[in-house]
Enzyme design. Structure first.
Site, PDB file in Angstrom:
ATOM      1  N   SER A  54       0.870  -1.174   0.000  1.00  0.00           N
ATOM      2  CA  SER A  54       0.000   0.000   0.000  1.00  0.00           C
ATOM      3  C   SER A  54       0.905   1.222   0.000  1.00  0.00           C
ATOM      4  CB  SER A  54      -0.881  -0.047   1.247  1.00  0.00           C
ATOM      5  OG  SER A  54      -1.885   0.939   1.180  1.00  0.00           O
ATOM      6  N   ARG A 299       1.130  -3.386  -7.059  1.00  0.00           N
ATOM      7  CA  ARG A 299      -0.214  -3.911  -6.783  1.00  0.00           C
ATOM      8  C   ARG A 299      -1.217  -3.025  -7.516  1.00  0.00           C
ATOM      9  NH1 ARG A 299      -4.061  -6.816  -6.097  1.00  0.00           N
ATOM     10  NH2 ARG A 299      -5.113  -7.319  -4.134  1.00  0.00           N
ATOM     11  N   THR A 335      -7.869   1.863   2.925  1.00  0.00           N
ATOM     12  CA  THR A 335      -7.744   1.001   4.101  1.00  0.00           C
ATOM     13  C   THR A 335      -8.875   1.244   5.087  1.00  0.00           C
ATOM     14  OG1 THR A 335      -5.363   1.082   3.804  1.00  0.00           O
ATOM     15  CG2 THR A 335      -6.149   0.267   5.917  1.00  0.00           C
ATOM     16  N   CYS A 484       3.646  -5.335 -17.118  1.00  0.00           N
ATOM     17  CA  CYS A 484       3.968  -6.228 -16.000  1.00  0.00           C
ATOM     18  C   CYS A 484       5.186  -5.673 -15.258  1.00  0.00           C
ATOM     19  CB  CYS A 484       4.264  -7.641 -16.483  1.00  0.00           C
ATOM     20  SG  CYS A 484       4.869  -8.660 -15.123  1.00  0.00           S
ATOM     21  N   CYS A 509       6.207 -13.481 -10.668  1.00  0.00           N
ATOM     22  CA  CYS A 509       4.956 -12.716 -10.505  1.00  0.00           C
ATOM     23  C   CYS A 509       4.807 -12.183  -9.083  1.00  0.00           C
ATOM     24  CB  CYS A 509       3.778 -13.618 -10.869  1.00  0.00           C
ATOM     25  SG  CYS A 509       2.186 -12.861 -10.538  1.00  0.00           S
ATOM     26  N   CYS A 512       0.334  -8.604  -8.708  1.00  0.00           N
ATOM     27  CA  CYS A 512      -0.297  -7.277  -8.762  1.00  0.00           C
ATOM     28  C   CYS A 512      -1.648  -7.321  -9.456  1.00  0.00           C
ATOM     29  CB  CYS A 512       0.631  -6.265  -9.429  1.00  0.00           C
ATOM     30  SG  CYS A 512       0.736  -6.438 -11.218  1.00  0.00           S
ATOM     31  N   CYS A 515      -2.099  -7.893 -15.326  1.00  0.00           N
ATOM     32  CA  CYS A 515      -2.318  -8.606 -16.592  1.00  0.00           C
ATOM     33  C   CYS A 515      -3.761  -9.088 -16.708  1.00  0.00           C
ATOM     34  CB  CYS A 515      -1.341  -9.760 -16.746  1.00  0.00           C
ATOM     35  SG  CYS A 515      -1.263 -10.847 -15.325  1.00  0.00           S
TER      36      CYS A 515
HETATM   37  C1  LIG Z   1       0.200   1.643  -4.499  1.00  0.00           C
HETATM   38  C2  LIG Z   1      -0.929   1.738  -3.532  1.00  0.00           C
HETATM   39  C3  LIG Z   1      -0.979   2.795  -2.635  1.00  0.00           C
HETATM   40  C4  LIG Z   1      -2.015   2.884  -1.727  1.00  0.00           C
HETATM   41  N1  LIG Z   1      -2.000   3.890  -0.815  1.00  0.00           N
HETATM   42  C5  LIG Z   1      -2.928   3.916   0.163  1.00  0.00           C
HETATM   43  C6  LIG Z   1      -2.835   4.849   1.210  1.00  0.00           C
HETATM   44  O1  LIG Z   1      -1.894   5.650   1.275  1.00  0.00           O
HETATM   45  N2  LIG Z   1      -3.801   4.844   2.169  1.00  0.00           N
HETATM   46  C7  LIG Z   1      -4.829   3.945   2.149  1.00  0.00           C
HETATM   47  O2  LIG Z   1      -5.669   3.960   3.051  1.00  0.00           O
HETATM   48  N3  LIG Z   1      -4.944   3.045   1.153  1.00  0.00           N
HETATM   49  C8  LIG Z   1      -4.015   2.997   0.176  1.00  0.00           C
HETATM   50  N4  LIG Z   1      -4.088   2.041  -0.803  1.00  0.00           N
HETATM   51  C9  LIG Z   1      -5.254   1.140  -0.829  1.00  0.00           C
HETATM   52  C10 LIG Z   1      -5.157   0.074   0.264  1.00  0.00           C
HETATM   53  O3  LIG Z   1      -3.922  -0.589   0.201  1.00  0.00           O
HETATM   54  C11 LIG Z   1      -6.296  -0.897   0.077  1.00  0.00           C
HETATM   55  O4  LIG Z   1      -7.505  -0.178   0.067  1.00  0.00           O
HETATM   56  C12 LIG Z   1      -6.338  -1.955   1.160  1.00  0.00           C
HETATM   57  O5  LIG Z   1      -5.144  -2.676   1.204  1.00  0.00           O
HETATM   58  C13 LIG Z   1      -7.514  -2.893   0.911  1.00  0.00           C
HETATM   59  O6  LIG Z   1      -7.566  -3.871   1.902  1.00  0.00           O
HETATM   60  P1  LIG Z   1      -8.194  -5.297   1.596  1.00  0.00           P
HETATM   61  O7  LIG Z   1      -8.123  -6.049   2.872  1.00  0.00           O
HETATM   62  O8  LIG Z   1      -9.507  -5.140   0.958  1.00  0.00           O
HETATM   63  O9  LIG Z   1      -7.243  -5.957   0.490  1.00  0.00           O
HETATM   64  P2  LIG Z   1      -5.686  -6.266   0.474  1.00  0.00           P
HETATM   65  O10 LIG Z   1      -4.948  -5.303   1.332  1.00  0.00           O
HETATM   66  O11 LIG Z   1      -5.299  -6.357  -0.951  1.00  0.00           O
HETATM   67  O12 LIG Z   1      -5.553  -7.689   1.150  1.00  0.00           O
HETATM   68  C14 LIG Z   1      -6.044  -8.850   0.537  1.00  0.00           C
HETATM   69  C15 LIG Z   1      -5.342 -10.052   1.136  1.00  0.00           C
HETATM   70  O13 LIG Z   1      -5.978 -11.225   0.640  1.00  0.00           O
HETATM   71  C16 LIG Z   1      -5.013 -12.156   0.214  1.00  0.00           C
HETATM   72  N5  LIG Z   1      -5.644 -12.997  -0.815  1.00  0.00           N
HETATM   73  C17 LIG Z   1      -6.098 -12.595  -2.018  1.00  0.00           C
HETATM   74  N6  LIG Z   1      -6.641 -13.630  -2.680  1.00  0.00           N
HETATM   75  C18 LIG Z   1      -6.519 -14.711  -1.880  1.00  0.00           C
HETATM   76  C19 LIG Z   1      -6.903 -16.076  -2.025  1.00  0.00           C
HETATM   77  N7  LIG Z   1      -7.568 -16.513  -3.098  1.00  0.00           N
HETATM   78  N8  LIG Z   1      -6.597 -16.937  -1.019  1.00  0.00           N
HETATM   79  C20 LIG Z   1      -5.977 -16.502   0.116  1.00  0.00           C
HETATM   80  N9  LIG Z   1      -5.596 -15.206   0.284  1.00  0.00           N
HETATM   81  C21 LIG Z   1      -5.888 -14.325  -0.693  1.00  0.00           C
HETATM   82  C22 LIG Z   1      -3.885 -11.299  -0.294  1.00  0.00           C
HETATM   83  O14 LIG Z   1      -2.666 -12.022  -0.331  1.00  0.00           O
HETATM   84  C23 LIG Z   1      -3.879 -10.152   0.717  1.00  0.00           C
HETATM   85  O15 LIG Z   1      -3.075 -10.443   1.825  1.00  0.00           O
HETATM   86  C24 LIG Z   1      -3.058   1.926  -1.741  1.00  0.00           C
HETATM   87  C25 LIG Z   1      -3.017   0.853  -2.632  1.00  0.00           C
HETATM   88  C26 LIG Z   1      -1.954   0.751  -3.509  1.00  0.00           C
HETATM   89  C27 LIG Z   1      -1.890  -0.424  -4.432  1.00  0.00           C
HETATM   90  S1  SF4 Z   2      -0.014 -10.293 -11.801  1.00  0.00           S
HETATM   91 FE1  SF4 Z   2       0.462 -10.237 -13.959  1.00  0.00          FE
HETATM   92  S2  SF4 Z   2       1.243  -8.186 -14.333  1.00  0.00           S
HETATM   93 FE2  SF4 Z   2       1.321  -8.526 -12.101  1.00  0.00          FE
HETATM   94  S3  SF4 Z   2       3.363  -9.326 -11.700  1.00  0.00           S
HETATM   95 FE3  SF4 Z   2       2.049 -11.096 -12.019  1.00  0.00          FE
HETATM   96  S4  SF4 Z   2       2.263 -11.538 -14.178  1.00  0.00           S
HETATM   97 FE4  SF4 Z   2       3.015  -9.467 -13.902  1.00  0.00          FE
END
Ligand SMILES: Cc1cc2nc3c(=O)[nH]c(=O)nc-3n(C[C@H](O)[C@H](O)[C@H](O)COP(=O)(O)OP(=O)(O)OC[C@H]3O[C@@H](n4cnc5c(N)ncnc54)[C@H](O)[C@@H]3O)c2cc1C
Ligand code: SF4
Length: 540
Positions: A54, A299, A335, A484, A509, A512, A515
């Protein structure tokens, strides 16, 4: 070999902030009623936090509601946001812009979300939640009426050829009276649930961005704990939505990232290279010169907002957090809304488990502060389809004059439809990495600590393998080579005259999901690899 079955009241897929907040809230509710509830969370990362990436500046609103004494309990929120800067960059210069109200971070904290999840997991376990990291949910289980019964973890020890190796172990069935999908942005099972139950029938398509991030240890004189910097402009062209973030945490660490809207048009664009190039800007470079890069990853994140939130319930469960798409784009924060949606879902699941069939998750979300927050900003991100300056002007109008109450709602379209043919676009000449502040892709992936068991079926599946060359290469110059962030997709030729072929280096991979989102004909299907595979982020 048959699969073992474990029975729970609630099964949660994903130990991110939404899944963990749900688990904690369920246990709190049971304790308040002096009752029992069995809750299990499975996580595909090798440990909780290993796949969490994040920014992150976190708004503590949901955490305050969930665990009001989090400060006393040692939650890892130690760097309050002190100062916001919003910059417009040209190639050589930076101009300070007024910080939009949504980006004011007074009262927020700069954190590692991975570390917050590790702490939340300890709190959850302390309440009796069972957490199983290293297990990927690979299959949704249905009963004869089509109701979701739970999930099954993937089998271990299946070779590349699809045959069982000597290490073969069947998956485990985790059955729940309620199953909650908390997989985060573009969850692989959530995709199946969306399709099977038609959850997206009445919403706009989800739209996305990709965030590429690095964590640095910087020289002491460049470190300003609490400083939050966002930039727009260079190196993006004016039509492409994107910008950077620089967050100064504790311990001389700076999180730097670049987010590119996946509705970009030019197939030659590389989000990874945009981050590298961004760090070489004369105003940005000094922060990193003489510093050390500690971690790298990427991500996808949701950008569709209010109008892309799907139906949220299905027989047997609910979708929560970024799997449903509650991120507030102008704030770049998801979050707090992810956690809150999990807490709301926990309350609904608890009522349903106690016989209240009328408990309605969607209605409860609409009555919560999430809904009003997302509604007010719903037109800001779509306004950038006209380009950077019109987008900024519309955002100002929408925020200051209309105050989010415009009588219209702009629609979202699917990102992959925006990609133009290579013949209609100009290749982008990215500078070579200097090895000091900018780097190549492979050395970057190396510090994401990514690892997959090599002898397993590919988790990146082409629905039609012919399209890799006949469509992607021929028409789009294989954009997957560039979008990617881990160098998974490579076009290789046997000799200079040889026929091109797509090589998929699946072991690199970083999960993220770009793809799965951006492929122009939706030919790439991302499925979970063996549990525990993927990045091992220390504190992203
Ligand atoms: C670059 C970036 C910057 C960000 N900056 C901010 C910020 O500054 N402040 C903020 O509040 N938010 C920010 N966000 C958004 C924030 O990270 C998300 O809103 C938050 O993480 C969502 O929480 P979640 O629990 O829904 O999903 P996630 O945090 O994505 O957690 C999902 C979890 O589920 C697991 N999972 C997925 N599929 C499976 C499966 N089939 N089986 C078992 N486990 C699985 C994953 O491994 C992961 O651990 C940012 C996001 C990104 C990408
Ligand atoms: S999810 Fe797809 S785009 Fe992301 S790292 Fe893996 S192969 Fe590359």
């Amino acid at each position: 070999m048959t699969r073992d079955t474990m029975e729970y009241d609630v099964v949660i897929v994903g130990a991110g902030p939404s899944g963990l907040a749900t688990a904690i809230r369920l246990k709190q509710l049971a304790a308040e009623r002096q009752g029992e509830i069995s809750v299990c969370v499975i996580e595909k990362g090798s440990e909780v936090g290993a796949h969490i990436l994040s920014g992150a500046v976190i708004e503590p609103r949901a955490l305050d509601e969930l665990i009001p004494d989090w400060r006393e309990r040692g939650a890892p929120l130690v760097t309050p946001a002190q100062e916001d800067r919003f910059l417009f960059l040209t190639e050589k210069r930076a101009f300070r812009l007024p910080t939009p109200p949504q980006m004011h971070n007074h009262g927020n904290y700069i954190i590692s979300l991975g570390n917050l999840c590790r702490w939340l997991a300890r709190e959850a376990e302390g309440l009796g939640v069972e957490i199983y990291p290293g297990f990927a949910a690979a299959e949704v289980l249905y009963d004869g009426d089509g109701r979701v019964l739970g999930v099954a973890t993937g089998a271990m020890g299946i070779g590349k050829d699809g045959k069982h190796s000597e290490n073969y172990q069947p998956g485990v069935e985790l059955r729940g009276k309620e199953t909650l999908f908390a997989e985060g942005c573009r969850g692989s099972l959530t995709k199946e649930i969306n399709e099977r139950f038609g959850l997206r029938k009445s919403s706009d398509p989800q739209s996305y961005g990709i965030g590429v991030k690095e964590l640095w240890e910087v020289p002491a004189d460049q470190h300003h704990p609490g400083l939050v910097v966002h930039t727009v402009g260079w190196p993006m062209d004016r039509r492409t939505y994107g910008g950077s973030f620089l967050y100064h945490l504790e311990n001389r660490q700076v999180a730097v990232g670049f987010v590119v809207g996946l509705d970009y048009e030019n197939p030659f664009l590389s989000p990874f290279e945009e981050l590298q190039r961004f760090k070489t800007h004369p105003v940005i470079r000094p922060t990193f010169e003489g510093g050390r890069r500690i971690a790298y990853g990427a991500r996808a994140l949701n950008e569709g907002g209010f109008q892309s939130v799907p139906a949220l319930s299905f027989p047997g469960g609910m979708v929560i957090g970024c799997a449903a798409g509650f991120l507030n784009v102008p704030k770049i924060k998801g979050t707090h809304t992810a956690m809150k949606s999990g807490m709301v879902a926990a309350e609904i699941a608890f009522r349903r488990l106690h016989g209240d069939a009328s408990a309605d998750y969607r209605a409860a979300i609409e009555a919560s502060w999430i809904w009003d927050e997302l509604y007010r900003v719903r037109n800001v991100r779509p306004g950038f389809r006209w380009g950077l300056f019109p987008g900024l002007a519309y955002a100002a109008l929408d925020t200051y004059v209309l105050r989010g109450r415009a009588p219209w709602t702009f629609r979202n379209t699917a990102d992959h439809l925006h990609l133009k043919k290579a013949s209609e676009c100009k290749p982008i000449a990215y500078p070579k990495p200097d090895g000091k502040v900018s780097f190549d892709r492979l050395s970057s992936v190396f510090i994401s600590n990514t690892n997959h068991e090599e002898n397993q079926p590919a988790h990146l599946r082409l629905r039609d393998p012919q399209k890799a060359i006949a469509v992607n290469y021929a028409l789009y110059d294989s954009p997957e080579q560039r979008y990617c962030p881990a160098g998974v997709y490579e076009i290789v030729k046997e000799g200079s005259e040889g026929a091109p072929r797509l090589q998929i280096n699946a072991q690199n991979c970083v999960h993220c999901k770009t793809c799965d989102i951006k492929d122009p004909t939706q030919n790439i299907n991302w499925v979970v690899p063996e549990g525990g595979g993927g990045p091992n982020y220390p504190n992203m």
